[in-house]
Motif scaffolding. Structure first.
Motif, PDB file in Angstrom:
ATOM      1  N   PRO A 191       0.829  -1.203   0.000  1.00  0.00           N
ATOM      2  CA  PRO A 191       0.000   0.000   0.000  1.00  0.00           C
ATOM      3  C   PRO A 191       0.867   1.258   0.000  1.00  0.00           C
ATOM      4  CG  PRO A 191      -0.512  -1.459   1.867  1.00  0.00           C
ATOM      5  CD  PRO A 191       0.734  -1.972   1.243  1.00  0.00           C
ATOM      6  N   VAL A 192       0.366   2.310  -0.598  1.00  0.00           N
ATOM      7  CA  VAL A 192       1.011   3.627  -0.569  1.00  0.00           C
ATOM      8  C   VAL A 192       1.053   4.087   0.890  1.00  0.00           C
ATOM      9  CG1 VAL A 192       0.715   6.029  -1.275  1.00  0.00           C
ATOM     10  CG2 VAL A 192       0.023   4.170  -2.831  1.00  0.00           C
ATOM     11  N   SER A 193       2.143   4.671   1.430  1.00  0.00           N
ATOM     12  CA  SER A 193       3.401   4.904   0.772  1.00  0.00           C
ATOM     13  C   SER A 193       4.421   3.851   1.173  1.00  0.00           C
ATOM     14  CB  SER A 193       3.969   6.244   1.213  1.00  0.00           C
ATOM     15  OG  SER A 193       3.197   7.316   0.778  1.00  0.00           O
ATOM     16  N   SER A 194       5.264   3.486   0.209  1.00  0.00           N
ATOM     17  CA  SER A 194       6.352   2.579   0.535  1.00  0.00           C
ATOM     18  C   SER A 194       7.381   2.620  -0.586  1.00  0.00           C
ATOM     19  CB  SER A 194       5.821   1.162   0.730  1.00  0.00           C
ATOM     20  OG  SER A 194       6.835   0.325   1.215  1.00  0.00           O
ATOM     21  N   SER A 195       8.488   3.275  -0.310  1.00  0.00           N
ATOM     22  CA  SER A 195       9.534   3.449  -1.310  1.00  0.00           C
ATOM     23  C   SER A 195      10.864   3.546  -0.576  1.00  0.00           C
ATOM     24  CB  SER A 195       9.273   4.747  -2.092  1.00  0.00           C
ATOM     25  OG  SER A 195      10.307   5.009  -3.028  1.00  0.00           O
ATOM     26  N   ALA A 196      11.958   3.402  -1.311  1.00  0.00           N
ATOM     27  CA  ALA A 196      13.271   3.582  -0.671  1.00  0.00           C
ATOM     28  C   ALA A 196      14.261   4.186  -1.638  1.00  0.00           C
ATOM     29  CB  ALA A 196      13.806   2.244  -0.164  1.00  0.00           C
ATOM     30  N   LEU A 197      15.194   4.923  -1.056  1.00  0.00           N
ATOM     31  CA  LEU A 197      16.397   5.323  -1.789  1.00  0.00           C
ATOM     32  C   LEU A 197      17.537   4.497  -1.196  1.00  0.00           C
ATOM     33  CD1 LEU A 197      17.881   7.248  -3.785  1.00  0.00           C
ATOM     34  CD2 LEU A 197      18.524   8.542  -1.755  1.00  0.00           C
ATOM     35  N   VAL A 198      18.217   3.757  -2.050  1.00  0.00           N
ATOM     36  CA  VAL A 198      19.325   2.922  -1.571  1.00  0.00           C
ATOM     37  C   VAL A 198      20.608   3.425  -2.236  1.00  0.00           C
ATOM     38  CG1 VAL A 198      20.137   0.555  -1.268  1.00  0.00           C
ATOM     39  CG2 VAL A 198      17.683   0.987  -1.497  1.00  0.00           C
ATOM     40  N   VAL A 199      21.642   3.632  -1.427  1.00  0.00           N
ATOM     41  CA  VAL A 199      22.891   4.166  -1.983  1.00  0.00           C
ATOM     42  C   VAL A 199      24.024   3.164  -1.788  1.00  0.00           C
ATOM     43  CG1 VAL A 199      22.266   6.599  -1.690  1.00  0.00           C
ATOM     44  CG2 VAL A 199      23.442   5.426   0.157  1.00  0.00           C
ATOM     45  N   ALA A 200      24.953   3.171  -2.743  1.00  0.00           N
ATOM     46  CA  ALA A 200      26.053   2.208  -2.690  1.00  0.00           C
ATOM     47  C   ALA A 200      27.002   2.518  -1.538  1.00  0.00           C
ATOM     48  CB  ALA A 200      26.821   2.228  -4.017  1.00  0.00           C
ATOM     49  N   ASP A 201      27.168   3.807  -1.242  1.00  0.00           N
ATOM     50  CA  ASP A 201      28.063   4.215  -0.152  1.00  0.00           C
ATOM     51  C   ASP A 201      27.264   5.084   0.820  1.00  0.00           C
ATOM     52  OD1 ASP A 201      29.886   5.390   1.550  1.00  0.00           O
ATOM     53  OD2 ASP A 201      31.390   5.742  -0.004  1.00  0.00           O
ATOM     54  N   GLY A 202      26.974   4.528   1.963  1.00  0.00           N
ATOM     55  CA  GLY A 202      26.105   5.190   2.939  1.00  0.00           C
ATOM     56  C   GLY A 202      26.621   6.535   3.418  1.00  0.00           C
ATOM     57  N   ARG A 203      27.904   6.764   3.246  1.00  0.00           N
ATOM     58  CA  ARG A 203      28.450   8.050   3.732  1.00  0.00           C
ATOM     59  C   ARG A 203      27.822   9.235   3.003  1.00  0.00           C
ATOM     60  NH1 ARG A 203      34.684   6.672   3.202  1.00  0.00           N
ATOM     61  NH2 ARG A 203      33.781   5.835   1.296  1.00  0.00           N
ATOM     62  N   HIS A 204      27.387   9.001   1.758  1.00  0.00           N
ATOM     63  CA  HIS A 204      26.775  10.105   1.006  1.00  0.00           C
ATOM     64  C   HIS A 204      25.496  10.613   1.659  1.00  0.00           C
ATOM     65  CE1 HIS A 204      29.625   9.884  -2.206  1.00  0.00           C
ATOM     66  NE2 HIS A 204      29.367   8.615  -2.438  1.00  0.00           N
ATOM     67  N   LEU A 205      24.854   9.766   2.448  1.00  0.00           N
ATOM     68  CA  LEU A 205      23.612  10.218   3.099  1.00  0.00           C
ATOM     69  C   LEU A 205      23.891  11.350   4.086  1.00  0.00           C
ATOM     70  CD1 LEU A 205      21.997   6.706   3.654  1.00  0.00           C
ATOM     71  CD2 LEU A 205      21.146   8.483   2.118  1.00  0.00           C
ATOM     72  N   GLY A 206      25.157  11.513   4.437  1.00  0.00           N
ATOM     73  CA  GLY A 206      25.545  12.610   5.333  1.00  0.00           C
ATOM     74  C   GLY A 206      25.200  13.978   4.771  1.00  0.00           C
ATOM     75  N   HIS A 207      24.956  14.056   3.459  1.00  0.00           N
ATOM     76  CA  HIS A 207      24.580  15.355   2.886  1.00  0.00           C
ATOM     77  C   HIS A 207      23.239  15.852   3.420  1.00  0.00           C
ATOM     78  CE1 HIS A 207      27.982  15.654   0.235  1.00  0.00           C
ATOM     79  NE2 HIS A 207      27.714  14.517  -0.353  1.00  0.00           N
ATOM     80  N   VAL A 208      22.439  14.955   3.978  1.00  0.00           N
ATOM     81  CA  VAL A 208      21.148  15.433   4.523  1.00  0.00           C
ATOM     82  C   VAL A 208      21.140  15.404   6.051  1.00  0.00           C
ATOM     83  CG1 VAL A 208      19.808  14.765   2.478  1.00  0.00           C
ATOM     84  CG2 VAL A 208      20.026  13.144   4.379  1.00  0.00           C
ATOM     85  N   THR A 209      22.315  15.214   6.656  1.00  0.00           N
ATOM     86  CA  THR A 209      22.363  15.139   8.124  1.00  0.00           C
ATOM     87  C   THR A 209      22.452  16.531   8.736  1.00  0.00           C
ATOM     88  OG1 THR A 209      23.578  13.060   7.894  1.00  0.00           O
ATOM     89  CG2 THR A 209      23.602  14.090  10.069  1.00  0.00           C
ATOM     90  N   TRP A 210      21.663  16.739   9.762  1.00  0.00           N
ATOM     91  CA  TRP A 210      21.744  17.978  10.554  1.00  0.00           C
ATOM     92  C   TRP A 210      21.420  17.590  11.986  1.00  0.00           C
ATOM     93  CZ3 TRP A 210      23.531  22.544   8.773  1.00  0.00           C
ATOM     94  CH2 TRP A 210      23.476  23.632   9.655  1.00  0.00           C
TER      95      TRP A 210
END
Ligand SMILES: Cc1ncc(COP(=O)(O)O)c(C=O)c1O
Length: 492
Positions: free
Chosen positions: A310-329
């Motif tokens: 059922p809506v909503s269910s999605s993911a963004l998966v990245v090869a190198d998790g360190r890049h997710l730091g761009h959205v960290t605050w």
């Protein structure tokens, strides 16, 4: 004797109110089951926007009904009675799937427990269940131990976040004079959320360079190569290449390996939009269609499309998790930096949302009750269905196919021999609207090559070839009726 109204606090979910909770939920489930039993092979009733809007506008929200049954029957009148049912085999319009029951079971817990997945202290085990599902999906993609990701609200948000990471990676690693110098390359059949993301990321509408597609609507690798070289020659920065694994209209899968090679050669981030084709990761027989997806830097997977969630269910998966730091605050009131010196497992550090539903629980219960092979078998069933129906339609004298189906869409139109392109174009919206008004079937419409087409999106593993070919019969019947109606008025 007058019946006393229920105590106002009785509406709150609480152990003392378990009786009220259970009886209210049972009434809701019974109401839905009853509505479902009355849906008879009609995905829609064909209600017009005007007729749907009026009774809703008439509801005075300051005058509550104060009664569950009355509110449920009002809701049915305003919504359920005319709703569009995606489980009906003749619903073949957009990328909406019928949903699996284990995921609906999970919804009960998602809403009632109401965990918020932003911080560990609001979700506890939920944090680790979401992480485990992301790791599992990353494993299916073929990413290594450095992979990570986050559940999102949908493919548009996943694409947006993927491109946000790509932008910030470009800004962090390359001398970029202006945001307006950054370029994103996507095929002309890519999803419009790429253009919207470019705008929201401050890159401007000119940032997206569209690459032509081949006869099967897959990105032309040679054209991508030329465009990337041109970008370099013009002193611009190739920020990202977006490859689509399952385009919205044609289900085309761009040549992922060749595209990855080119993207990396030019220092561009590779984002694979597998919102539609992602379900192939579960297919016991067709995983090979996504060959090369493991070369991506980020991948969008929409569980609410080809994973029957059922809506909503999605993911963004990245090869190198360190890049997710761009959205960290870090905020002192929520996720203070390293509070115990050991790093706290706060999912908000990876997300562009703060409060976030535990949507992952739906996929969790689905996998635990059914297993991934069953989901993959559903995906195989709809791809097989599209192949079977597409083959039959190719031989139909009144039907023109845009291209042979690749995933589970079929793009076609009513065009008997001798009918002009223009006439066929004009009939597409007429036939589509007439089908909707009849309510017996729903199809989508699109434009390709400057012409109008009807589209089946087949996502129902219970639909049969006879169901879908029955819609084709309706289309041709309506087409012939419109032609005979128009003839006296002189339309060619
Ligand atoms: C290829 C593709 N990408 C992204 C999306 C956007 O997904 P959502 O509607 O979940 O935002 C869609 C939606 O149909 C799609 O087809």
């Amino acid at each position: 004797m007058a019946v006393a109204p229920p105590h106002p606090l009785l509406h709150l979910f609480h152990p003392h109110h378990a009786g009220a909770y259970v009886s209210t939920m049972r009434r809701g489930v019974d109401h839905l089951a009853d509505a479902l039993s009355r849906v008879e092979r009609r995905p829609a009733t064909g209600v017009s926007p005007e007729r749907a809007a009026k009774p809703i506008a008439d509801v005075d929200l300051d005058r509550p009904l104060l009664d569950v049954d009355a509110a449920l029957s009002e809701m049915s009148r305003l919504y359920l009675d005319d709703t569009v049912w995606f489980h009906e085999p003749t619903y073949a319009a957009h990328l909406n799937c019928p949903v699996v029951i284990p995921a609906l079971l999970a919804e009960v817990f998602v809403s009632a427990v109401n965990s918020s997945l932003d911080t560990f202290d609001q979700s506890v085990g939920g944090t680790f269940m979401e992480r485990h599902l992301i790791d599992w999906t990353a494993g299916r993609i073929g990413f290594g131990a450095t992979a990570d990701g986050i559940f999102t609200s949908g493919g548009s948000q996943s694409n947006f976040q993927g491109l946000l990471l790509a932008r910030d990676h470009a800004l962090a690693t390359r001398p970029v004079a202006r945001l307006a110098d950054l370029r994103i390359f996507a095929s002309s059949d890519g999803h419009f959320s790429v253009q919207k993301a470019a705008r929201m990321l401050g890159l401007g509408d000119a940032a997206v360079v569209t690459i032509p597609v081949d006869d099967e609507h897959r990105m032309e690798a040679a054209a991508l190569s030329r465009a990337l070289s041109r970008c370099h020659d013009e002193g611009l920065i190739a920020m990202a290449v977006v490859a689509t694994a399952g385009t919205t209209d044609f289900g085309a899968i761009d040549p992922l390996r060749a595209v990855a090679e080119l993207a990396h050669l030019h220092g561009a981030w590779l984002h694979v939009d597998a919102a539609y084709g992602g379900g192939l990761l579960a297919s016991p027989t067709r995983r090979v269609m996504l060959d090369g997806i493991d070369r991506a830097d980020s991948v969008t997977i929409d569980y609410h499309k080809t994973w029957f969630q059922p809506v909503s269910s999605s993911a963004l998966v990245v090869a190198d998790g360190r890049h997710l730091g761009h959205v960290t605050w870090h905020a002192d009131y929520l996720n203070p930096k390293d509070p115990h010196g050991a790093g706290h497992p706060n999912q908000v550090d990876k997300s562009i949302q703060t409060t976030r539903r535990f949507d992952a629980l739906k996929l969790w219960l689905t996998l635990r009750v059914m297993g991934p092979d069953q989901i993959g078998a559903y995906v195989d069933a709809v791809v097989d269905l599209a192949t079977e129906v597409g083959t039959a339609m190719a031989d139909h004298p009144d039907i023109e196919l845009a291209v042979a189906p690749q995933l589970s869409t079929i793009v076609f139109r009513f065009r008997p021999e001798g009918m002009t392109e223009l006439h066929a174009d004009l009939l597409v919206p007429l036939i589509r609207t007439a089908l909707y008004e009849r309510g017996a079937a729903m199809v989508a419409a699109t434009k390709s090559g400057g012409h109008c087409w009807l589209k089946f999106t087949l996502l129902n593993p219970m639909a049969t070839a006879a169901d879908i070919l029955g819609i084709v019969d309706e289309v041709t019947e309506l087409g012939h009726a419109f032609v005979s109606e128009a003839r006296p008025r002189g339309v060619a």
